[in-house]
Design an enzyme around this catalytic site. Structure first.
Site, PDB file in Angstrom:
ATOM      1  N   GLY A  85       0.838  -1.210   0.000  1.00  0.00           N
ATOM      2  CA  GLY A  85       0.000   0.000   0.000  1.00  0.00           C
ATOM      3  C   GLY A  85       0.863   1.247   0.000  1.00  0.00           C
TER       4      GLY A  85
ATOM      5  CB  SER B  38      -2.363   5.691  -1.079  1.00  0.00           C
ATOM      6  OG  SER B  38      -3.369   6.472  -0.488  1.00  0.00           O
ATOM      7  N   GLY B  39      -1.184   7.631   1.114  1.00  0.00           N
ATOM      8  CA  GLY B  39      -1.261   7.845   2.558  1.00  0.00           C
ATOM      9  C   GLY B  39      -0.013   7.489   3.348  1.00  0.00           C
TER      10      GLY B  39
ATOM     11  N   GLY C 235       1.593   4.628   3.738  1.00  0.00           N
ATOM     12  CA  GLY C 235       2.598   3.791   3.075  1.00  0.00           C
ATOM     13  C   GLY C 235       3.542   4.629   2.230  1.00  0.00           C
TER      14      GLY C 235
ATOM     15  CB  THR D 161      -7.860  -6.726   1.674  1.00  0.00           C
ATOM     16  OG1 THR D 161      -8.821  -7.043   0.675  1.00  0.00           O
ATOM     17  CG2 THR D 161      -6.791  -5.803   1.115  1.00  0.00           C
TER      18      THR D 161
ATOM     19  CB  SER E  59      -6.806   0.392  13.199  1.00  0.00           C
ATOM     20  OG  SER E  59      -7.716   1.416  13.534  1.00  0.00           O
TER      21      SER E  59
ATOM     22  CE1 TYR F 249     -18.552  -7.074   6.000  1.00  0.00           C
ATOM     23  CE2 TYR F 249     -19.850  -5.209   5.218  1.00  0.00           C
ATOM     24  CZ  TYR F 249     -18.627  -5.800   5.482  1.00  0.00           C
ATOM     25  OH  TYR F 249     -17.471  -5.108   5.206  1.00  0.00           O
TER      26      TYR F 249
HETATM   27  N1  LIG Z   1      -5.686   6.737   8.226  1.00  0.00           N
HETATM   28  C1  LIG Z   1      -6.027   6.387   9.453  1.00  0.00           C
HETATM   29  O1  LIG Z   1      -6.620   7.179  10.229  1.00  0.00           O
HETATM   30  C2  LIG Z   1      -5.686   5.025   9.969  1.00  0.00           C
HETATM   31  C3  LIG Z   1      -6.015   4.722  11.310  1.00  0.00           C
HETATM   32  C4  LIG Z   1      -5.728   3.461  11.804  1.00  0.00           C
HETATM   33  C5  LIG Z   1      -5.127   2.518  10.987  1.00  0.00           C
HETATM   34  N2  LIG Z   1      -4.826   2.827   9.676  1.00  0.00           N
HETATM   35  C6  LIG Z   1      -4.206   1.771   8.848  1.00  0.00           C
HETATM   36  O2  LIG Z   1      -3.122   2.307   8.135  1.00  0.00           O
HETATM   37  C7  LIG Z   1      -2.936   1.589   6.916  1.00  0.00           C
HETATM   38  C8  LIG Z   1      -2.698   2.555   5.782  1.00  0.00           C
HETATM   39  O3  LIG Z   1      -3.879   3.292   5.566  1.00  0.00           O
HETATM   40  P1  LIG Z   1      -3.933   4.755   4.954  1.00  0.00           P
HETATM   41  O4  LIG Z   1      -4.633   5.593   5.948  1.00  0.00           O
HETATM   42  O5  LIG Z   1      -2.623   5.175   4.426  1.00  0.00           O
HETATM   43  O6  LIG Z   1      -4.987   4.494   3.753  1.00  0.00           O
HETATM   44  P2  LIG Z   1      -4.899   4.702   2.175  1.00  0.00           P
HETATM   45  O7  LIG Z   1      -4.358   6.038   1.846  1.00  0.00           O
HETATM   46  O8  LIG Z   1      -6.257   4.349   1.669  1.00  0.00           O
HETATM   47  O9  LIG Z   1      -3.854   3.595   1.732  1.00  0.00           O
HETATM   48  C9  LIG Z   1      -4.186   2.241   1.716  1.00  0.00           C
HETATM   49  C10 LIG Z   1      -3.291   1.520   0.742  1.00  0.00           C
HETATM   50  O10 LIG Z   1      -3.670   0.129   0.715  1.00  0.00           O
HETATM   51  C11 LIG Z   1      -3.780  -0.260  -0.646  1.00  0.00           C
HETATM   52  N3  LIG Z   1      -4.676  -1.393  -0.863  1.00  0.00           N
HETATM   53  C12 LIG Z   1      -5.991  -1.483  -0.580  1.00  0.00           C
HETATM   54  N4  LIG Z   1      -6.471  -2.662  -1.017  1.00  0.00           N
HETATM   55  C13 LIG Z   1      -5.430  -3.332  -1.582  1.00  0.00           C
HETATM   56  C14 LIG Z   1      -5.296  -4.575  -2.229  1.00  0.00           C
HETATM   57  N5  LIG Z   1      -6.333  -5.410  -2.424  1.00  0.00           N
HETATM   58  N6  LIG Z   1      -4.077  -4.945  -2.694  1.00  0.00           N
HETATM   59  C15 LIG Z   1      -3.013  -4.112  -2.552  1.00  0.00           C
HETATM   60  N7  LIG Z   1      -3.086  -2.908  -1.968  1.00  0.00           N
HETATM   61  C16 LIG Z   1      -4.290  -2.525  -1.493  1.00  0.00           C
HETATM   62  C17 LIG Z   1      -4.308   0.988  -1.333  1.00  0.00           C
HETATM   63  O11 LIG Z   1      -4.153   0.859  -2.743  1.00  0.00           O
HETATM   64  P3  LIG Z   1      -5.175   1.643  -3.759  1.00  0.00           P
HETATM   65  O12 LIG Z   1      -4.748   3.082  -3.715  1.00  0.00           O
HETATM   66  O13 LIG Z   1      -4.944   0.972  -5.059  1.00  0.00           O
HETATM   67  O14 LIG Z   1      -6.563   1.428  -3.206  1.00  0.00           O
HETATM   68  C18 LIG Z   1      -3.422   2.033  -0.701  1.00  0.00           C
HETATM   69  O15 LIG Z   1      -2.165   2.033  -1.303  1.00  0.00           O
HETATM   70  C19 LIG Z   1      -4.168   0.699   6.759  1.00  0.00           C
HETATM   71  O16 LIG Z   1      -3.817  -0.638   7.103  1.00  0.00           O
HETATM   72  C20 LIG Z   1      -5.152   1.251   7.776  1.00  0.00           C
HETATM   73  O17 LIG Z   1      -6.035   0.274   8.279  1.00  0.00           O
HETATM   74  C21 LIG Z   1      -5.087   4.059   9.173  1.00  0.00           C
END
Ligand SMILES: NC(=O)c1ccc[n+]([C@@H]2O[C@H](COP(=O)([O-])OP(=O)(O)OC[C@H]3O[C@@H](n4cnc5c(N)ncnc54)[C@H](OP(=O)(O)O)[C@@H]3O)[C@@H](O)[C@H]2O)c1
Length: 316
Positions: free
Chosen positions: A28, A31-32, A34, A128, A157, A177
């Site tokens: 990942g 984005s974000g 990662g 996922t 999280s 669900y």
């Molecule tokens: N942001 C928060 O407040 C927060 C809080 C607690 C935990 N987290 C955790 O932090 C992590 C990163 O999240 P983020 O906030 O940076 O979100 P994000 O910007 O949505 O990034 C998520 C990443 O995961 C990728 N992804 C999703 N489905 C996938 C798949 N089937 N195969 C490969 N890659 C996939 C996305 O790719 P695409 O762009 O192609 O969809 C994107 O690169 C997550 O595990 C999330 O649960 C975040």
């Protein structure tokens, strides 16, 4: 104490670290959190393998990082964590191209999706967020064994407060669900997987850390309806949680800290938030890790279930 905290940033946490000659594999990474983790680690000389499911998005993320770090050592790898076939194909390419992986950051995730299934028929969030990373990690383990740093970071999280793993019905075939119970289940699974990795691989010097990054505005919220967003904000910003948004560099700091902090050497199997190891706590709405997420027998049960569902086998 680490000396870092809620507001620490990636660059602060990595100040003074030298990652030259080290390979960091991040899922990942387009984005974000990662992408920011990739940028910060590349700025310390790491060779970063940025994994994502869309090559165009990966190319855009590489270009964005190269705007400030023109010499960043970045590679990309396409993998859809919602498909075991894609994971097997991608990790087979990865094993050829990157025989040694020093740090694996299992960061990719989806949140609060509608009731959907992965290519293999798993409920999408469990499939996922947990099963995809379980299978990917199993395939990459030989490369991690050859690495020097030998750490695995699993993004969990505080959302794990919303659900335990239902071992009898992880894919919601018999229960109604609920997108939040499902996200909670998958994020609890990320912690239990961390505990399971530590139980099995600490003896080889490989350690695993679960991370809660904080609340950060990224693309993660894309599946929420306006009503779901409103309900979530009401819940997280009620007076007893003390909620505030972090910036993306603050959000990715705990991943960078868990991956590199000297004081964590040899003591994995823990859940980190705000750049420290959290206490086990079943009541506190503001912090900590729930006991069901670090329960060793649940970790074992999840390991066996994940092996059965994915067919993935870790080297013994
Ligand atoms: N942001 C928060 O407040 C927060 C809080 C607690 C935990 N987290 C955790 O932090 C992590 C990163 O999240 P983020 O906030 O940076 O979100 P994000 O910007 O949505 O990034 C998520 C990443 O995961 C990728 N992804 C999703 N489905 C996938 C798949 N089937 N195969 C490969 N890659 C996939 C996305 O790719 P695409 O762009 O192609 O969809 C994107 O690169 C997550 O595990 C999330 O649960 C975040």
């Amino acid at each position: 104490m680490s000396g870092f905290g809620w507001a620490s940033t990636t660059d602060e946490v990595l100040a003074g670290k030298d990652l030259s000659g080290r390979t960091v594999f991040i899922t990942g990474a387009n984005s974000g959190l990662g992408q920011e983790t990739a940028r910060a680690m590349a700025s310390k000389g790491a060779h970063v393998v940025m994994a994502g499911r869309d090559q165009h998005k990966l190319d855009a993320a590489v270009a964005a990082i190269r705007e400030t770090l023109p010499k960043a050592q970045l590679d990309t790898l396409t993998v859809d964590l919602g498909s075991l076939e894609s994971i097997r194909a991608a990790t087979s390419r990865a094993r050829q191209a990157f025989p040694r992986i020093d740090l694996l950051i299992n960061n990719a995730g989806v949140m609060a999706t509608p009731f959907e299934h992965t290519a293999d028929g798993f409920e999408r969030q469990f499939g996922t967020n947990h099963l995809g990373h379980f299978a990917l990690t199993a395939e990459l383990m030989p490369a991690i064994e050859r690495g020097h740093l030998k750490r695995i970071v699993n993004l969990s999280s505080r959302g794990h407060f919303m659900g335990q793993v239902d071992f009898d019905d992880p894919n919601f075939t018999r229960r109604p669900y609920d997108p939040w119970a499902s996200y909670g289940q998958s994020k609890t699974a990320n912690v239990l997987f961390t505990v399971g990795l530590e139980q099995r691989f600490a003896v080889l010097g490989i350690h695993a850390y679960a991370v809660h990054p904080g609340g950060i505005e990224t693309n993660l919220g894309r599946y929420m309806t306006p009503e779901m967003r409103e309900g979530l904000m009401k819940r997280v910003s009620s007076s007893d949680t003390g909620f505030a948004w972090k910036t993306i560099p603050q959000g990715a700091a705990t991943s960078c800290w868990a991956a590199t902090a000297d004081e964590l050497e040899g003591c994995g199997g823990v859940y980190c938030e705000d750049c420290h190891v959290a206490e086990v706590d079943d009541e506190n709405p503001k912090e900590g890790v729930r006991s069901y997420a670090v329960n060793r027998s649940y970790a074992d049960r999840l390991w066996k279930l994940s092996e059965e569902l994915t067919g993935a086998q870790f080297p013994s």
